[in-house]
Write a protein that holds these residues in place. Structure first.
Motif, mmCIF file in Angstrom:
data_model
loop_
_atom_site.group_PDB
_atom_site.id
_atom_site.type_symbol
_atom_site.label_atom_id
_atom_site.label_comp_id
_atom_site.label_asym_id
_atom_site.label_seq_id
_atom_site.Cartn_x
_atom_site.Cartn_y
_atom_site.Cartn_z
ATOM 1 N N ILE A 12 42.050 48.652 42.975
ATOM 2 C CA ILE A 12 42.426 47.271 43.260
ATOM 3 C C ILE A 12 41.435 46.572 44.188
ATOM 4 C CG2 ILE A 12 44.164 45.814 44.364
ATOM 5 C CD1 ILE A 12 46.291 47.652 43.309
ATOM 6 N N ILE A 13 41.001 47.260 45.244
ATOM 7 C CA ILE A 13 40.120 46.605 46.223
ATOM 8 C C ILE A 13 38.800 46.150 45.599
ATOM 9 C CG2 ILE A 13 38.808 46.941 48.363
ATOM 10 C CD1 ILE A 13 41.101 48.704 49.350
ATOM 11 N N PRO A 14 38.070 47.037 44.875
ATOM 12 C CA PRO A 14 36.832 46.553 44.236
ATOM 13 C C PRO A 14 37.091 45.446 43.220
ATOM 14 C CG PRO A 14 36.877 48.952 44.282
ATOM 15 C CD PRO A 14 38.240 48.486 44.686
ATOM 16 N N TYR A 15 38.206 45.557 42.486
ATOM 17 C CA TYR A 15 38.499 44.530 41.482
ATOM 18 C C TYR A 15 38.697 43.172 42.137
ATOM 19 C CZ TYR A 15 40.578 42.192 37.463
ATOM 20 O OH TYR A 15 40.834 41.309 36.446
ATOM 21 N N MET A 16 39.435 43.131 43.244
ATOM 22 C CA MET A 16 39.661 41.863 43.932
ATOM 23 C C MET A 16 38.351 41.298 44.480
ATOM 24 S SD MET A 16 43.247 42.661 45.939
ATOM 25 C CE MET A 16 43.280 41.019 46.659
ATOM 26 N N LYS A 31 33.090 36.580 41.286
ATOM 27 C CA LYS A 31 32.930 35.868 40.016
ATOM 28 C C LYS A 31 32.995 34.354 40.209
ATOM 29 C CE LYS A 31 34.903 35.473 35.374
ATOM 30 N NZ LYS A 31 33.613 35.655 34.688
ATOM 31 N N GLN A 32 33.706 33.894 41.249
ATOM 32 C CA GLN A 32 33.799 32.468 41.515
ATOM 33 C C GLN A 32 32.441 31.881 41.896
ATOM 34 O OE1 GLN A 32 36.843 31.986 44.480
ATOM 35 N NE2 GLN A 32 38.452 32.875 43.193
ATOM 36 N N ARG A 33 31.584 32.718 42.461
ATOM 37 C CA ARG A 33 30.234 32.284 42.835
ATOM 38 C C ARG A 33 29.204 32.655 41.773
ATOM 39 N NH1 ARG A 33 29.527 30.913 48.191
ATOM 40 N NH2 ARG A 33 31.337 31.198 49.532
ATOM 41 N N VAL A 34 29.441 33.795 41.120
ATOM 42 C CA VAL A 34 28.502 34.270 40.095
ATOM 43 C C VAL A 34 29.289 34.463 38.794
ATOM 44 C CG1 VAL A 34 26.754 35.991 39.491
ATOM 45 C CG2 VAL A 34 27.245 35.495 41.902
ATOM 46 N N PRO A 35 29.334 33.475 37.915
ATOM 47 C CA PRO A 35 30.164 33.533 36.709
ATOM 48 C C PRO A 35 29.874 34.725 35.794
ATOM 49 C CG PRO A 35 29.373 31.298 37.085
ATOM 50 C CD PRO A 35 28.645 32.181 38.050
ATOM 51 N N MET A 36 28.671 35.257 35.838
ATOM 52 C CA MET A 36 28.316 36.361 34.944
ATOM 53 C C MET A 36 28.960 37.676 35.350
ATOM 54 S SD MET A 36 26.555 35.222 32.497
ATOM 55 C CE MET A 36 25.979 36.773 31.819
ATOM 56 N N VAL A 37 29.528 37.742 36.541
ATOM 57 C CA VAL A 37 30.175 38.971 36.997
ATOM 58 C C VAL A 37 31.472 39.186 36.219
ATOM 59 C CG1 VAL A 37 31.341 40.100 38.937
ATOM 60 C CG2 VAL A 37 29.189 38.885 39.306
ATOM 61 N N ASN A 38 31.607 40.358 35.609
ATOM 62 C CA ASN A 38 32.831 40.716 34.896
ATOM 63 C C ASN A 38 33.585 41.731 35.747
ATOM 64 O OD1 ASN A 38 34.578 42.389 33.040
ATOM 65 N ND2 ASN A 38 33.865 40.864 31.577
ATOM 66 N N PRO A 39 34.705 41.354 36.366
ATOM 67 C CA PRO A 39 35.412 42.266 37.270
ATOM 68 C C PRO A 39 35.803 43.589 36.620
ATOM 69 C CG PRO A 39 36.242 40.036 37.523
ATOM 70 C CD PRO A 39 35.335 40.021 36.331
ATOM 71 N N PHE A 40 36.218 43.545 35.365
ATOM 72 C CA PHE A 40 36.643 44.765 34.681
ATOM 73 C C PHE A 40 35.488 45.759 34.572
ATOM 74 C CE2 PHE A 40 37.011 47.256 30.792
ATOM 75 C CZ PHE A 40 38.244 47.862 30.967
ATOM 76 N N ILE A 41 34.347 45.299 34.074
ATOM 77 C CA ILE A 41 33.202 46.186 33.866
ATOM 78 C C ILE A 41 32.622 46.654 35.196
ATOM 79 C CG2 ILE A 41 30.845 46.313 32.971
ATOM 80 C CD1 ILE A 41 31.686 44.498 30.740
ATOM 81 N N PHE A 42 32.485 45.735 36.148
ATOM 82 C CA PHE A 42 31.897 46.100 37.433
ATOM 83 C C PHE A 42 32.785 47.105 38.176
ATOM 84 C CE2 PHE A 42 28.235 43.299 38.671
ATOM 85 C CZ PHE A 42 28.016 42.787 37.401
#
Length: 226
Positions: A15-19, A25-36
């Motif tokens: 949960i912590i890394p996902y949050m 992602k709000q600053r870098v749209p290319m960031v995918n929380p699931f994959i990262f």
């Protein structure tokens, strides 16, 4: 080691890394929380030599919460029920054609590359949501674990590239985007579009459910023949 075997370790590690990645992602749209998040968890487990069983103690809690999270997709479906009714025929037509193309294209790809029957059946239902896909694979005599992998990867790629690909193809209607994402990339794709449009999310959630049903029905001839 005692702390690693506590459920709080696996829950926090997820949960912590996902949050953090959601905020990033709000600053870098290319960031995918699931994959990262998934990549980070794998790297941490390997680098720190943490047994997977220790992480799984908390992972089971996350997995348990998937059921109510999936049921929660019924909320946008309910809120946009009239819109879905108004576009029911084209949505169902898209779901049906998409399910058929998903099954046939995967089967043809494995056949062309000289893959065996087990691999073919493990890959064919990849566009259905994971629980349905795994059951179809198991009943066809494929490899459920491999089927789950193909299904998750399908959702990940759909989530990453689906909206952009549809945009480049000139598809901008909410109904079309929602139907395409729900049909091709199930829950992961739905999570992507529901964050940007409630209309897209509702139709994607509806399409995800219908694709699971339609794919199951289309797999019946395979059961009978093989």
């Amino acid at each position: 080691m005692e702390f690693l075997n506590q459920p709080i370790f696996g829950v926090g590690m997820t949960i912590i890394p996902y949050m953090i990645f959601v905020l990033l992602k709000q600053r870098v749209p290319m960031v995918n929380p699931f994959i990262f998040t998934t990549t980070l968890i794998i790297l941490l487990l390997l680098t720190l030599d943490i047994p997977y069983d220790a992480y799984e103690e908390g992972g089971r809690i996350i997995e348990f919460m998937l059921a109510p999270a999936t049921i929660a997709l019924g909320v946008p479906i309910y809120k946009e029920a009239q819109r879905i009714k108004d576009n029911l025929v084209p949505i169902l037509l898209g779901n049906t054609v998409g399910s058929l193309v998903g099954l046939v294209s995967a089967g043809l790809l494995v056949f062309i590359l000289s893959g065996n029957q087990g691999l073919m059946f493990s890959m064919m239902p990849k566009s259905a949501t994971t629980p349905i896909s795994v059951e179809i694979v198991a009943n066809l005599g494929g490899m459920p674990s491999l089927g789950a992998t193909f299904t998750v990867l399908t959702g990940v790629f759909g989530s990453l590239f689906g909206p952009e690909l549809l945009k480049k193809c000139g598809i901008s209607e909410n109904e079309s985007i929602g139907a395409a994402m729900g049909t091709s990339s199930h829950g992961i794709g739905t999570a992507r579009v529901v964050a940007q449009s409630e209309i897209q999310g509702s139709i994607s959630a509806f399409s995800m459910g219908m694709t699971g049903i339609i794919t199951s029905i289309m797999a019946i001839p395979l059961y009978l023949v093989f």
